[in-house]
Motif scaffolding. Structure first.
Motif, PDB file in Angstrom:
ATOM      1  N   THR A   6       5.011   2.878 -18.031  1.00 52.20           N
ATOM      2  CA  THR A   6       5.198   2.586 -16.589  1.00 52.20           C
ATOM      3  C   THR A   6       5.743   1.043 -16.556  1.00 52.20           C
ATOM      4  O   THR A   6       5.281   0.100 -17.056  1.00 52.20           O
ATOM      5  N   HIS A   7       7.112   1.027 -15.626  1.00 54.49           N
ATOM      6  CA  HIS A   7       7.612  -0.191 -15.262  1.00 54.49           C
ATOM      7  C   HIS A   7       7.356  -0.393 -13.831  1.00 54.49           C
ATOM      8  O   HIS A   7       7.827   0.580 -12.845  1.00 54.49           O
ATOM      9  N   THR A   8       6.807  -1.448 -13.476  1.00 58.74           N
ATOM     10  CA  THR A   8       6.684  -1.822 -12.084  1.00 58.74           C
ATOM     11  C   THR A   8       7.910  -2.796 -11.512  1.00 58.74           C
ATOM     12  O   THR A   8       7.980  -3.823 -11.847  1.00 58.74           O
ATOM     13  N   ASP A   9       8.713  -2.236 -11.019  1.00 58.26           N
ATOM     14  CA  ASP A   9       9.860  -3.018 -10.650  1.00 58.26           C
ATOM     15  C   ASP A   9       9.919  -3.665  -9.151  1.00 58.26           C
ATOM     16  O   ASP A   9      10.805  -4.498  -8.843  1.00 58.26           O
ATOM     17  N   SER A  45       4.715   1.511  -0.898  1.00 57.00           N
ATOM     18  CA  SER A  45       4.981   2.203  -2.062  1.00 57.00           C
ATOM     19  C   SER A  45       5.250   1.124  -3.130  1.00 57.00           C
ATOM     20  O   SER A  45       5.091  -0.047  -2.960  1.00 57.00           O
ATOM     21  N   VAL A  46       5.782   1.692  -4.137  1.00 59.82           N
ATOM     22  CA  VAL A  46       6.081   0.838  -5.477  1.00 59.82           C
ATOM     23  C   VAL A  46       7.466   1.345  -6.004  1.00 59.82           C
ATOM     24  O   VAL A  46       7.640   2.659  -6.035  1.00 59.82           O
ATOM     25  N   ASN A  47       8.349   0.584  -6.212  1.00 57.65           N
ATOM     26  CA  ASN A  47       9.517   1.015  -7.104  1.00 57.65           C
ATOM     27  C   ASN A  47       9.259   0.676  -8.595  1.00 57.65           C
ATOM     28  O   ASN A  47       8.666  -0.072  -8.999  1.00 57.65           O
ATOM     29  N   TYR A  48       9.654   2.030  -9.275  1.00 57.91           N
ATOM     30  CA  TYR A  48       8.891   2.106 -10.687  1.00 57.91           C
ATOM     31  C   TYR A  48       9.790   2.995 -11.440  1.00 57.91           C
ATOM     32  O   TYR A  48      10.808   3.820 -11.002  1.00 57.91           O
ATOM     33  N   ARG A  49       9.462   2.943 -12.813  1.00 54.23           N
ATOM     34  CA  ARG A  49      10.132   3.827 -13.669  1.00 54.23           C
ATOM     35  C   ARG A  49       8.831   4.471 -14.751  1.00 54.23           C
ATOM     36  O   ARG A  49       8.156   3.489 -15.115  1.00 54.23           O
ATOM     37  N   SER A  50       8.586   5.602 -14.857  1.00 53.35           N
ATOM     38  CA  SER A  50       7.610   6.031 -15.591  1.00 53.35           C
ATOM     39  C   SER A  50       7.931   7.194 -16.456  1.00 53.35           C
ATOM     40  O   SER A  50       8.783   8.130 -16.099  1.00 53.35           O
ATOM     41  N   HIS A 102       9.682  -8.801 -12.119  1.00 49.76           N
ATOM     42  CA  HIS A 102      10.317  -8.705 -13.383  1.00 49.76           C
ATOM     43  C   HIS A 102       9.471  -9.309 -14.356  1.00 49.76           C
ATOM     44  O   HIS A 102       8.375 -10.221 -13.936  1.00 49.76           O
ATOM     45  N   VAL A 103       9.412  -9.032 -15.590  1.00 46.42           N
ATOM     46  CA  VAL A 103       8.719  -9.677 -16.693  1.00 46.42           C
ATOM     47  C   VAL A 103       9.675 -10.602 -17.191  1.00 46.42           C
ATOM     48  O   VAL A 103      10.822 -10.412 -17.625  1.00 46.42           O
ATOM     49  N   VAL A 104       9.251 -12.069 -17.140  1.00 49.67           N
ATOM     50  CA  VAL A 104      10.019 -13.145 -17.609  1.00 49.67           C
ATOM     51  C   VAL A 104       9.354 -13.778 -18.826  1.00 49.67           C
ATOM     52  O   VAL A 104       8.244 -14.132 -18.638  1.00 49.67           O
ATOM     53  N   ALA A 105      10.144 -14.120 -19.761  1.00 52.95           N
ATOM     54  CA  ALA A 105       9.541 -14.818 -21.103  1.00 52.95           C
ATOM     55  C   ALA A 105       9.738 -16.299 -20.606  1.00 52.95           C
ATOM     56  O   ALA A 105      10.517 -16.860 -19.915  1.00 52.95           O
TER      57      ALA A 105
END
Length: 225
Positions: free
Chosen positions: A90-93, A105-110, A194-197
């Motif tokens: 799952t990606h939570t966008d 709601s949530v924008n996502y890709r799963s 976003h996942v940020v390094a």
């Protein structure tokens, strides 16, 4: 050419069917963009869901292969080859904030993948699967470290799961407020996620320069150049 995903009784969406993706490339995108999955398996009659790193080889098998690993004594790894397992990514966008509580709601890709995994016994394929897992997190890493020795390999099990039976579901866009709520004085919108390094940090006992493959991976995830 890859075959489209064919819905099964387990992968057929029953709600919000318009969010389903039939294109297998959508599945691959979710897999390649992710770093961790959740492995669902039944152990001693009860469900067990564990987060774990994974690797992907889209060229192995008719629809590609997912690799999972764990200790040879891990209950999930021991039980998995004897049953159908479920793997989710799952990606939570974004957080979608509506005028009403109901329409938040949530924008996502799963992605959800079903299948009976195969315990890899061939030494070459086992090493290949482990390298895929390492390189999935940081491309090029498997050739920049000491490879696993015989003792380490003996302590590790690798499972191979076909990507044939899978489904992809996504949501993207603003809140879907009721028409009668559009004039209400409540803020509505999306908080993007976003996942940020960060900047790579040396181990206290390492004084080497950050290698190019590590720097590249961090930069692709938003770390300062």
């Amino acid at each position: 050419m890859t075959s489209p995903m064919q819905p099964t009784a387990r992968t057929q969406l029953r709600r919000s069917k318009e969010r389903a993706a039939a294109d297998r490339e959508a599945l691959y995108d979710v897999l390649l963009d992710g770093m961790f999955c959740h492995l669902g398996v039944v152990v001693d009659g009860a469900p067990l869901v564990l987060p774990t790193a994974y690797g992907v080889d889209l060229d192995r098998g008719p629809d590609g292969t997912l690799y999972l690993h764990g200790s040879v004594a891990a209950r999930s790894v021991v039980a998995a080859p004897e049953q159908t397992i479920c793997v989710t990514i799952t990606h939570t966008d974004g957080l979608v904030l509506a005028r009403s509580a109901f329409h938040h709601s949530v924008n996502y890709r799963s992605a959800v993948i079903f299948g009976v995994p195969r315990l890899i016994t061939d030494p070459d394929e086992k090493l290949h699967g482990l390298n895929r897992i390492v390189d999935h997190l940081v491309p090029g890493r498997s050739t920049a470290v000491r490879p696993p020795n015989r003792k380490e390999l003996a302590k590790t099990s690798v499972l191979a799961l076909s990507l044939t039976e899978a489904s992809v579901k996504t949501r993207n866009g603003p809140a879907n407020d009721e028409e009668q709520d559009l004039d209400l004085p409540y803020w509505t919108g999306v908080i993007p996620l976003h996942v940020v390094a960060g900047e790579p940090e040396n181990n206290p006992d390492c004084d080497l320069l950050v290698p190019a493959h590590v720097r590249t991976r961090a930069n692709l995830m938003g770390a300062p150049s």
